[in-house]
Design an enzyme around this catalytic site. Structure first.
Site, PDB file in Angstrom:
ATOM      1  N   HIS A   1       0.848  -1.186   0.000  1.00  0.00           N
ATOM      2  CA  HIS A   1       0.000   0.000   0.000  1.00  0.00           C
ATOM      3  C   HIS A   1       0.882   1.233   0.000  1.00  0.00           C
ATOM      4  O   HIS A   1       1.951   1.249   0.629  1.00  0.00           O
ATOM      5  CB  HIS A   1      -0.910   0.000   1.237  1.00  0.00           C
ATOM      6  CG  HIS A   1      -2.091   0.902   1.108  1.00  0.00           C
ATOM      7  ND1 HIS A   1      -2.008   2.259   1.329  1.00  0.00           N
ATOM      8  CD2 HIS A   1      -3.383   0.646   0.780  1.00  0.00           C
ATOM      9  CE1 HIS A   1      -3.202   2.798   1.149  1.00  0.00           C
ATOM     10  NE2 HIS A   1      -4.056   1.847   0.817  1.00  0.00           N
TER      11      HIS A   1
ATOM     12  N   ASP B   1      -7.928  -4.967  -0.549  1.00  0.00           N
ATOM     13  CA  ASP B   1      -8.392  -5.681  -1.738  1.00  0.00           C
ATOM     14  C   ASP B   1      -8.182  -7.189  -1.644  1.00  0.00           C
ATOM     15  O   ASP B   1      -8.872  -7.954  -2.321  1.00  0.00           O
ATOM     16  CB  ASP B   1      -7.665  -5.160  -2.986  1.00  0.00           C
ATOM     17  CG  ASP B   1      -7.965  -3.708  -3.264  1.00  0.00           C
ATOM     18  OD1 ASP B   1      -9.154  -3.366  -3.302  1.00  0.00           O
ATOM     19  OD2 ASP B   1      -7.022  -2.915  -3.426  1.00  0.00           O
TER      20      ASP B   1
END
Length: 378
Positions: A261, A315
């Site tokens: 991320h 996700d």
């Protein structure tokens, strides 16, 4: 501005002051209006969380009931929008269908009065109410079927799953889906939210703002990543193939979808919550090969890349949950959009409060003083 001030992708450059949400990537903290995401996932509902994000405070029982009633009342869409969707190609991606449909809403509710609180509230209600209906409608329309109309007796999450499958969902599934919506609702100045604020700064209508944000969300580097996670797990195929798959991709410096991320240097707190939900689903309904591959992949990557801050993000596990619901892979990102509408609208309202149109500069690196070459000499 000097050339040395240039930051590709505007990385680390503040684009706004905001009270909507807070992220601490070093410690794995996410807050909506100061409330920890763990608290909201455990104790709130998606519409209550949306109210918090958009109006800046948790609602009273009366305020929440009124908000829920308005959204329930406005779930249906104009038949002309449904007719328009019937003209979309069956092979079209649902995100493209959603972007077009969201923009079309502005044709029907185009009275733009950004100084009127009643107009703003009506736009918030319509977008939160109708986006799920349009996502579910396109799923049926592209199969040649009529959409399933919404039911006023069902909650927000229950109703969407009902419209999608024409079957009232297991309350356990509906609650998990509602938590997924909470977790995806907002995440500071990500790409789609920045797109929403830039569009909002021109003082256009909120339907165009959501349409622009949907277009941004659709890319595989943003909301589309959860689709790629399932494709990656399918490519691996079995638990035994995880290690060679990981080693091969590390050797050629390829990305692992659903891992890493731009903000979090530790495990995404939303991924931690989602993993617990997946574990609950497995305990109740049993495991499957996708889950087993995913857990092995996380273990191997923690060993290989954990020291580099490569951990699962939101996700990674959301795709596993949606797949278990029987949701088609290409609907994962539209569902992300259903949730993120509340965050986009919160930033829209905030942008209006102290608006200044976005007009960043650029660093020109091209040539100067070039002659015009006549057509016959080119």
């Amino acid at each position: 501005m000097a050339v040395c001030d240039y930051q590709p992708g505007l990385e680390g450059i503040p684009a706004a002051q905001s009270q909507v949400s807070y992220v601490n990537g070093q410690e794995g903290v996410l807050e909506y209006r100061g409330v920890a995401i763990e608290e909201l996932a455990d104790r709130s509902s998606f519409l209550e969380t949306s109210y918090l994000l958009i109006w800046g405070q948790l609602p009273t029982a009366e305020e929440l009931a009124a908000f829920e009633h308005e959204i329930t009342y406005h779930r249906r869409v104009k038949y002309r929008i449904r007719d328009m969707m019937k003209c979309f190609p069956e092979s079209g991606h649902p995100m493209d269908a959603l972007q077009a449909s969201a923009a079309a809403l502005g044709l029907f509710y185009s009275r733009r009065n950004l100084q009127d609180p009643a107009y703003i509230r009506a736009a918030v209600v319509r977008l939160l109410a109708k986006i799920p209906t349009m996502v579910a409608a396109f799923q049926h329309i592209r199969k040649g079927n009529d959409p399933v109309p919404p039911r006023d007796d069902l909650s927000y999450a229950d109703n969407f799953l009902y419209m999608l499958n024409e079957q009232q969902p297991d309350p356990f599934f509906a609650r998990i889906f509602d938590v997924c919506l909470i977790l995806h609702a907002e995440h500071t100045m990500n790409a789609s939210t920045f797109s929403a604020r830039v569009t909002a700064s021109t003082l256009t209508d909120p339907y165009a703002i959501v349409a622009s944000a949907v277009g941004t969300l659709g890319g595989p580097l943003h909301g589309g990543a959860n689709e790629e996670v399932i494709a990656m797990l399918e490519e691996i195929g079995s638990v035994e193939k995880v290690v060679p798959f990981v080693d091969e991709r590390i050797a050629r410096k390829a990305k692992f979808m659903g891992f890493g991320h731009r903000v979090y240097k530790v495990k995404d707190p939303r991924a931690t919550i989602l993993q617990k939900l997946v574990d609950e689903m497995v305990a109740r309904y049993g495991s499957d090969r996708y889950y087993d591959i995913a857990r092995e992949l996380e273990t191997v990557l923690a060993d290989r890349l954990g020291d580099k801050g490569i951990y699962p993000n939101v996700d990674f596990y959301s795709g596993l949950i949606y797949r278990r619901f029987g949701i088609p892979t290409d609907l994962f990102t539209p569902i992300f959009a259903i949730s993120r509408v509340s965050g986009w609208l919160a930033h829209w309202k905030e942008q209006l409060e102290t608006n200044r149109i976005y007009r960043p500069t650029q660093i020109y690196v091209g040539q100067h003083h070039q002659p015009f070459i006549p057509m016959e000499k080119r």
